[in-house]
Scaffold this active site. Structure first.
Site, PDB file in Angstrom:
ATOM      1  N   LYS A  22     -26.305  28.531 -13.955  1.00 28.84           N
ATOM      2  CA  LYS A  22     -25.335  27.451 -14.316  1.00 28.84           C
ATOM      3  C   LYS A  22     -24.951  27.347 -15.711  1.00 28.84           C
ATOM      4  O   LYS A  22     -24.141  26.978 -16.218  1.00 28.84           O
ATOM      5  CB  LYS A  22     -26.178  26.316 -14.046  1.00 28.84           C
ATOM      6  CG  LYS A  22     -25.479  24.855 -14.375  1.00 28.84           C
ATOM      7  CD  LYS A  22     -26.275  23.685 -13.943  1.00 28.84           C
ATOM      8  CE  LYS A  22     -27.387  23.180 -14.824  1.00 28.84           C
ATOM      9  NZ  LYS A  22     -27.262  22.384 -15.754  1.00 28.84           N
ATOM     10  N   ASN A  23     -26.311  27.547 -16.599  1.00 29.25           N
ATOM     11  CA  ASN A  23     -25.917  27.090 -18.089  1.00 29.25           C
ATOM     12  C   ASN A  23     -25.538  28.354 -18.895  1.00 29.25           C
ATOM     13  O   ASN A  23     -25.373  28.275 -19.934  1.00 29.25           O
ATOM     14  CB  ASN A  23     -27.483  26.813 -18.526  1.00 29.25           C
ATOM     15  CG  ASN A  23     -28.134  25.541 -18.141  1.00 29.25           C
ATOM     16  OD1 ASN A  23     -27.329  24.782 -17.432  1.00 29.25           O
ATOM     17  ND2 ASN A  23     -29.390  25.169 -18.194  1.00 29.25           N
ATOM     18  N   CYS A 116     -28.781  10.702 -20.317  1.00 28.04           N
ATOM     19  CA  CYS A 116     -28.900  10.709 -19.082  1.00 28.04           C
ATOM     20  C   CYS A 116     -30.548  10.384 -18.615  1.00 28.04           C
ATOM     21  O   CYS A 116     -31.170  10.061 -19.841  1.00 28.04           O
ATOM     22  CB  CYS A 116     -28.567  12.243 -18.569  1.00 28.04           C
ATOM     23  SG  CYS A 116     -29.593  13.406 -19.527  1.00 28.04           S
ATOM     24  N   ARG A 121     -29.512  12.478 -25.408  1.00 29.81           N
ATOM     25  CA  ARG A 121     -28.845  13.417 -25.575  1.00 29.81           C
ATOM     26  C   ARG A 121     -27.578  13.268 -26.623  1.00 29.81           C
ATOM     27  O   ARG A 121     -26.565  13.404 -26.365  1.00 29.81           O
ATOM     28  CB  ARG A 121     -28.037  13.674 -24.207  1.00 29.81           C
ATOM     29  CG  ARG A 121     -29.118  13.856 -23.049  1.00 29.81           C
ATOM     30  CD  ARG A 121     -29.879  14.926 -22.984  1.00 29.81           C
ATOM     31  NE  ARG A 121     -29.531  16.306 -22.832  1.00 29.81           N
ATOM     32  CZ  ARG A 121     -29.118  16.933 -21.784  1.00 29.81           C
ATOM     33  NH1 ARG A 121     -29.273  16.268 -20.669  1.00 29.81           N
ATOM     34  NH2 ARG A 121     -28.507  18.057 -21.717  1.00 29.81           N
ATOM     35  N   PRO A 122     -27.928  12.907 -27.966  1.00 25.88           N
ATOM     36  CA  PRO A 122     -26.898  12.940 -28.710  1.00 25.88           C
ATOM     37  C   PRO A 122     -26.406  14.187 -29.327  1.00 25.88           C
ATOM     38  O   PRO A 122     -26.559  15.114 -28.861  1.00 25.88           O
ATOM     39  CB  PRO A 122     -27.671  12.457 -30.176  1.00 25.88           C
ATOM     40  CG  PRO A 122     -29.158  13.127 -30.033  1.00 25.88           C
ATOM     41  CD  PRO A 122     -29.486  13.219 -28.366  1.00 25.88           C
ATOM     42  N   ASP A 124     -24.804  14.624 -32.391  1.00 21.47           N
ATOM     43  CA  ASP A 124     -24.474  14.388 -33.874  1.00 21.47           C
ATOM     44  C   ASP A 124     -24.369  15.670 -34.695  1.00 21.47           C
ATOM     45  O   ASP A 124     -23.718  16.248 -35.670  1.00 21.47           O
ATOM     46  CB  ASP A 124     -25.848  13.585 -34.424  1.00 21.47           C
ATOM     47  CG  ASP A 124     -27.085  13.994 -34.115  1.00 21.47           C
ATOM     48  OD1 ASP A 124     -27.437  14.421 -33.078  1.00 21.47           O
ATOM     49  OD2 ASP A 124     -27.848  14.414 -35.232  1.00 21.47           O
ATOM     50  N   ASP A 304     -36.682  23.170 -18.580  1.00 23.11           N
ATOM     51  CA  ASP A 304     -36.028  23.169 -17.462  1.00 23.11           C
ATOM     52  C   ASP A 304     -36.895  23.511 -16.296  1.00 23.11           C
ATOM     53  O   ASP A 304     -36.535  23.569 -15.192  1.00 23.11           O
ATOM     54  CB  ASP A 304     -34.588  24.104 -17.332  1.00 23.11           C
ATOM     55  CG  ASP A 304     -33.610  23.468 -18.245  1.00 23.11           C
ATOM     56  OD1 ASP A 304     -32.614  24.085 -18.454  1.00 23.11           O
ATOM     57  OD2 ASP A 304     -33.888  22.324 -18.861  1.00 23.11           O
ATOM     58  N   ARG A 396     -26.246  19.839  -8.368  1.00 20.60           N
ATOM     59  CA  ARG A 396     -25.477  20.274  -9.746  1.00 20.60           C
ATOM     60  C   ARG A 396     -25.888  21.678 -10.232  1.00 20.60           C
ATOM     61  O   ARG A 396     -25.097  22.284 -10.815  1.00 20.60           O
ATOM     62  CB  ARG A 396     -25.674  19.300 -10.643  1.00 20.60           C
ATOM     63  CG  ARG A 396     -25.194  17.694 -10.500  1.00 20.60           C
ATOM     64  CD  ARG A 396     -25.351  16.737 -11.680  1.00 20.60           C
ATOM     65  NE  ARG A 396     -25.078  17.248 -13.117  1.00 20.60           N
ATOM     66  CZ  ARG A 396     -25.517  16.804 -13.900  1.00 20.60           C
ATOM     67  NH1 ARG A 396     -26.053  15.690 -14.213  1.00 20.60           N
ATOM     68  NH2 ARG A 396     -25.126  17.268 -15.203  1.00 20.60           N
TER      69      ARG A 396
HETATM   70  C1  EPZ Z   1     -28.957  22.762 -22.595  1.00 24.19           C
HETATM   71  O1  EPZ Z   1     -28.716  21.474 -22.993  1.00 24.19           O
HETATM   72  C2  EPZ Z   1     -29.080  22.961 -20.984  1.00 24.19           C
HETATM   73  N1  EPZ Z   1     -27.994  22.553 -20.474  1.00 24.19           N
HETATM   74  C3  EPZ Z   1     -30.149  22.094 -20.675  1.00 24.19           C
HETATM   75  O2  EPZ Z   1     -30.397  22.190 -19.119  1.00 24.19           O
HETATM   76  C4  EPZ Z   1     -31.566  22.485 -21.299  1.00 24.19           C
HETATM   77  O3  EPZ Z   1     -32.520  21.580 -20.941  1.00 24.19           O
HETATM   78  C5  EPZ Z   1     -31.416  22.399 -22.917  1.00 24.19           C
HETATM   79  O4  EPZ Z   1     -30.267  23.018 -23.048  1.00 24.19           O
HETATM   80  C6  EPZ Z   1     -32.599  22.971 -23.672  1.00 24.19           C
HETATM   81  O5  EPZ Z   1     -32.903  24.179 -23.256  1.00 24.19           O
HETATM   82  C7  EPZ Z   1     -26.830  23.153 -20.430  1.00 24.19           C
HETATM   83  O6  EPZ Z   1     -26.859  24.536 -21.013  1.00 24.19           O
HETATM   84  C8  EPZ Z   1     -25.583  22.969 -19.657  1.00 24.19           C
HETATM   85  P1  EPZ Z   1     -30.087  21.041 -26.706  1.00 24.19           P
HETATM   86  P2  EPZ Z   1     -28.327  20.823 -24.359  1.00 24.19           P
HETATM   87  O7  EPZ Z   1     -28.603  20.747 -27.500  1.00 24.19           O
HETATM   88  O8  EPZ Z   1     -27.501  21.907 -25.075  1.00 24.19           O
HETATM   89  C9  EPZ Z   1     -31.312  17.357 -29.313  1.00 24.19           C
HETATM   90  C10 EPZ Z   1     -30.728  21.642 -16.839  1.00 24.19           C
HETATM   91  O9  EPZ Z   1     -31.390  21.054 -16.185  1.00 24.19           O
HETATM   92  N2  EPZ Z   1     -29.843  17.119 -29.672  1.00 24.19           N
HETATM   93  O10 EPZ Z   1     -30.764  22.258 -26.693  1.00 24.19           O
HETATM   94  O11 EPZ Z   1     -27.674  19.410 -24.438  1.00 24.19           O
HETATM   95  C11 EPZ Z   1     -31.361  16.903 -27.885  1.00 24.19           C
HETATM   96  O12 EPZ Z   1     -31.536  15.408 -27.545  1.00 24.19           O
HETATM   97  C12 EPZ Z   1     -30.123  21.096 -18.328  1.00 24.19           C
HETATM   98  O13 EPZ Z   1     -29.986  22.923 -16.504  1.00 24.19           O
HETATM   99  C13 EPZ Z   1     -29.639  16.346 -30.867  1.00 24.19           C
HETATM  100  O14 EPZ Z   1     -30.607  15.677 -31.415  1.00 24.19           O
HETATM  101  O15 EPZ Z   1     -29.923  20.946 -25.282  1.00 24.19           O
HETATM  102  C14 EPZ Z   1     -32.614  17.490 -27.305  1.00 24.19           C
HETATM  103  O16 EPZ Z   1     -33.674  16.653 -27.610  1.00 24.19           O
HETATM  104  C15 EPZ Z   1     -31.031  19.974 -18.592  1.00 24.19           C
HETATM  105  N3  EPZ Z   1     -28.437  16.208 -31.387  1.00 24.19           N
HETATM  106  C16 EPZ Z   1     -32.774  18.796 -28.179  1.00 24.19           C
HETATM  107  O17 EPZ Z   1     -31.900  18.644 -29.313  1.00 24.19           O
HETATM  108  C17 EPZ Z   1     -27.372  17.307 -31.006  1.00 24.19           C
HETATM  109  O18 EPZ Z   1     -26.492  17.121 -31.607  1.00 24.19           O
HETATM  110  C18 EPZ Z   1     -32.352  19.907 -27.251  1.00 24.19           C
HETATM  111  O19 EPZ Z   1     -30.829  19.783 -26.837  1.00 24.19           O
HETATM  112  C19 EPZ Z   1     -27.886  18.017 -29.974  1.00 24.19           C
HETATM  113  C20 EPZ Z   1     -28.962  17.955 -29.213  1.00 24.19           C
END
Ligand code: EPZ
Length: 422
Positions: A22-23, A116, A121-122, A124, A304, A396
């Site tokens: 998926k990812n 969610c 999930r910001p 920024d 995950d 999903r």
């Molecule tokens: C991806 O989400 C995956 N989703 C998530 O899988 C996975 O848990 C996550 O990476 C971590 O490995 C997809 O690939 C579609 P991040 P993503 O940006 O990109 C913070 C599943 O179950 N952050 O690496 O949203 C954020 O809040 C899903 O398949 C900021 O602060 O994850 C988190 O605490 C769930 N600011 C951390 O970084 C930002 O601009 C890691 O998030 C972006 C992120």
């Protein structure tokens, strides 16, 4: 919505073929909007997040067509989103359309993706990074209105190795003028798969899989045929199901190299785990040793997989500690497990799991995709009948999960109470 009716207490034996990731599929599909041509994406999982992404591609004027698990995306007549009826953000991962839309049309209208169940999930870092690449972004109500004068490469150092932010930069910078360097980049296999896709479309990306990625911008990307990698999280989910229930499984797919952290932890739990290029075998007596786990970025133990292994540890012979370091609210499934007889103490980002002899069936609710998967595992392990609600989340990210589990000997039925099935 739907639920899974499960009769637990059975061993699971046999083999499954794991679906496409998926990812890995989601960022690749968003990038097909940037490619002006007909992209052929093979081994694409037919899950609702992918179907929702296809709907958004259609909103952008693309034509999507399925043949089995091969998805064709014709983006030759695509257009930029003009209002809130299209545009990124309607589903969480669609923030990844932002880079593709700006790269193709030099403008974008993006819904602010909501948080969610697992955290705020910001976005920024996405916004900061795009501003460095020359994007003008104003916030209006729940939208980001983006416009682009000159798209120029830049040096970007990420505060945290965010998967989505790394992916969004890769997509936009692939067609920027000059070089972009991402420092502290995410190293997940799904990020590497996106780089492979972009390079197969004529992009010039190097260094991926390390914390420093270099992107040399090209004028435009051409269409290609591409195969999605196997899903390492689905793989780990099935390995955990057999670890907790007892049994013998072979998961077919080239996933062993990307699953080392999960395989090592399941071995420490007392399972026999063997990996090869074509898959992973796991044998479990159903007796589980207590272990400690801290989730972290790749290649360490993935967040995950945290709900799934928590279910396994509920029946260990001692005390285990799980620390969730990536998302601030990803322990809610512990309270559902307690309804099944688990003994878990949650304080902040730490769950202390006191092993019990067995779980008993109950009605439980999966508040997000992986929590739902973890509760299905717990229900398969438990004595008696369970009903796991929240199938709309599970669907999903898991293709035909109930059929795959039935093939292993599980008693699981999906009861559709009104949701449109995949
Ligand atoms: C991806 O989400 C995956 N989703 C998530 O899988 C996975 O848990 C996550 O990476 C971590 O490995 C997809 O690939 C579609 P991040 P993503 O940006 O990109 C913070 C599943 O179950 N952050 O690496 O949203 C954020 O809040 C899903 O398949 C900021 O602060 O994850 C988190 O605490 C769930 N600011 C951390 O970084 C930002 O601009 C890691 O998030 C972006 C992120």
């Amino acid at each position: 919505m739907g639920s899974y009716l499960i009769e637990g207490g059975r061993q699971l034996n046999g083999s499954i073929v794991v679906s496409g990731s998926k990812n890995a599929a989601l960022p690749v599909l968003c990038t097909t909007l940037l490619v002006d041509g007909v992209s052929v994406i093979k081994n694409c999982p037919r899950i609702t997040d992918v179907l929702d992404t296809c709907r958004m591609l259609d909103d952008f004027g693309c034509t999507t067509k399925w043949e089995g698990n091969t998805l064709t995306v014709d983006s030759r007549n695509a257009f930029a989103s003009e209002d809130s009826s299209t545009g990124a953000g309607k589903i969480r991962s669609s923030i990844l359309f932002m880079g593709a839309e700006l790269g193709r049309f030099h403008k974008a209208v993006v819904h602010k993706p909501g948080g969610c169940q697992i955290g705020k999930r910001p976005v920024d870092m996405h916004i900061e990074s795009f501003r460095k690449l020359g994007v003008t972004i104003t916030e209006e109500d729940e939208m980001y209105i983006c416009s682009l004068g000159k798209l120029k490469g830049s040096d970007i150092k990420l505060r945290i190795p965010s998967v989505g932010t790394t992916e969004n930069i890769l997509i936009l910078a692939s067609v920027a003028e000059g070089e972009t360097i991402i420092e502290n980049a995410a190293k997940e296999p799904e990020v590497c798969a996106l780089c492979d896709f972009i390079n197969s479309c004529g992009g010039k990306i190097s260094g991926y899989g390390t914390e420093k990625i270099v992107i040399e911008g090209v004028k435009k990307l051409h269409a290609t045929e591409f195969e999605i990698i196997s899903d390492r999280i689905e793989t780990g989910t099935f390995l955990c199901a057999v670890a907790g229930c007892g049994g013998d499984i072979f998961v077919k797919g080239n996933v062993s190299a990307q699953s080392q952290a999960v395989m090592n932890k399941l071995e420490m739990c007392g399972c026999l785990v063997k990996g090869c290029d074509c898959g992973i075998r796991l044998v479990s007596s159903g007796k589980i040793n207590p272990i400690n786990i801290t989730t972290a970025v790749y290649p360490l133990f993935p967040t995950d997989m945290q709900p799934q292994i928590m279910s396994v540890l509920t029946i260990s012979s001692g005390i285990s500690i799980i620390t969730e370091s990536v998302f601030e609210k990803r322990l809610s499934h512990a309270f559902e497990l307690i309804k099944m007889g688990a003994e878990i103490d949650v304080k902040g980002s730490r769950a202390t799991i006191y092993g019990v002899d067995k779980l008993h069936g109950a009605k439980v609710y999966g508040h997000d995709l992986r929590a739902g998967a973890g509760l299905i595992i717990a229900a398969l392990m438990a004595e008696g009948k369970s009903e796991v609600f929240g199938s709309e989340y599970v669907k999903r990210g898991y293709e035909n999960i109930e059929q795959k589990l039935q093939n292993l000997g599980a008693s699981i039925l999906f009861e559709n109470t009104g949701e449109t099935d995949v």
